[in-house]
Design a protein around this motif. Structure first.
Motif, short mmCIF file in Angstrom:
data_model
loop_
_atom_site.label_atom_id
_atom_site.label_comp_id
_atom_site.label_asym_id
_atom_site.label_seq_id
_atom_site.Cartn_x
_atom_site.Cartn_y
_atom_site.Cartn_z
N TYR A 1 32.68 -9.19 23.62
CA TYR A 1 31.21 -9.09 23.69
C TYR A 1 30.59 -10.32 23.06
O TYR A 1 29.64 -10.90 23.60
CB TYR A 1 30.67 -7.86 22.96
CG TYR A 1 31.28 -6.52 23.29
CD1 TYR A 1 31.81 -6.23 24.55
CD2 TYR A 1 31.33 -5.52 22.32
CE1 TYR A 1 32.37 -4.98 24.82
CE2 TYR A 1 31.88 -4.27 22.59
CZ TYR A 1 32.40 -4.01 23.84
OH TYR A 1 32.95 -2.78 24.09
N ARG A 2 31.11 -10.71 21.89
CA ARG A 2 30.54 -11.86 21.17
C ARG A 2 30.79 -13.17 21.93
O ARG A 2 29.90 -14.01 22.03
CB ARG A 2 31.13 -11.96 19.76
CG ARG A 2 30.67 -10.85 18.82
CD ARG A 2 31.11 -11.10 17.37
NE ARG A 2 32.56 -11.15 17.23
CZ ARG A 2 33.33 -10.08 17.00
NH1 ARG A 2 32.80 -8.87 16.90
NH2 ARG A 2 34.64 -10.21 16.86
N GLN A 3 31.99 -13.34 22.43
CA GLN A 3 32.36 -14.62 23.05
C GLN A 3 31.85 -14.75 24.49
O GLN A 3 31.41 -15.82 24.88
CB GLN A 3 33.88 -14.78 23.04
CG GLN A 3 34.35 -16.11 23.57
CD GLN A 3 35.86 -16.31 23.43
OE1 GLN A 3 36.56 -15.48 22.89
NE2 GLN A 3 36.34 -17.42 23.94
N HIS A 4 31.91 -13.67 25.26
CA HIS A 4 31.60 -13.76 26.69
C HIS A 4 30.35 -12.99 27.12
O HIS A 4 29.90 -13.15 28.24
CB HIS A 4 32.79 -13.26 27.52
CG HIS A 4 34.07 -13.97 27.23
ND1 HIS A 4 34.26 -15.31 27.53
CD2 HIS A 4 35.21 -13.55 26.64
CE1 HIS A 4 35.48 -15.66 27.15
NE2 HIS A 4 36.07 -14.62 26.61
N GLY A 5 29.86 -12.11 26.25
CA GLY A 5 28.71 -11.29 26.62
C GLY A 5 29.07 -10.06 27.43
O GLY A 5 28.19 -9.36 27.94
#
Length: 175
Positions: A60-64
């Motif tokens: 979630y943090r890296q790719h959304g």
């Protein structure tokens, strides 16, 4: 409501959180998960929390986007996980899913998968999503086909024991 929350007629999808560890512990240790996806080395609640943090939450943090909890709208019972996964070994995100065996055969994977693909297009501007599955996993092959993906080739991916079937959208050109 989180930007990754998705609703369908029967399902609610939301980001995985630490409190989902008991469900993840059960899911990733089911015989079908181990046979079709692999051993994630999750053997206790601490391992399940680590899996959630280092896998879906990191995604979630890296790719959304990433794997989401799938629960029944009626009652909120967790039934599986589904979402867009970005692997270093693939050029495009793939649709990933796993459901508790007691919930198979009800169309939840197809319903959740279609909702994740639509969410990817409409809210994340992701228009080309692929699929991978073990060659012997007939249920997963049917889900990928229901989602409109077509078999392209067999490939070997790092971190996955044995070959994987690779499915792509029917138009061969990535958008």
């Amino acid at each position: 409501m989180h930007s990754l929350d998705i609703e369908t007629p029967r399902l609610l999808l939301r980001p995985l959180q630490e409190s989902d560890a008991p469900f993840i512990l059960e899911l990733v240790n089911e015989p079908a998960f181990l046979a079709n996806i692999g051993d994630k080395d999750v053997h206790d609640l601490a391992g399940a929390r680590n899996y959630i943090e280092k896998g879906p939450q990191a995604s979630y943090r890296q790719h959304g986007h990433g794997l989401l909890m799938v629960a029944l709208r009626d009652g909120g019972e967790p039934v599986g996980i589904c979402g867009l996964v970005k692997r270093d070994s693939l050029p495009h995100p793939d649709i990933g899913y796993a459901f508790l065996a007691r919930h198979w055969g009800r169309g939840y994977a197809s319903e959740a998968g279609a909702a994740c693909l639509e969410h990817g297009r409409a809210r994340l501007d992701i228009h080309y999503v692929v699929g991978i599955t073990a060659p012997h996993n007939q249920g997963s092959i049917r889900v990928l086909e229901k989602l409109g993906l077509v078999y392209d080739r067999t490939l070997d991916l790092p971190g996955i024991d044995g070959p994987s079937l690779y499915f792509v959208p029917p138009s061969s050109d990535p958008v």
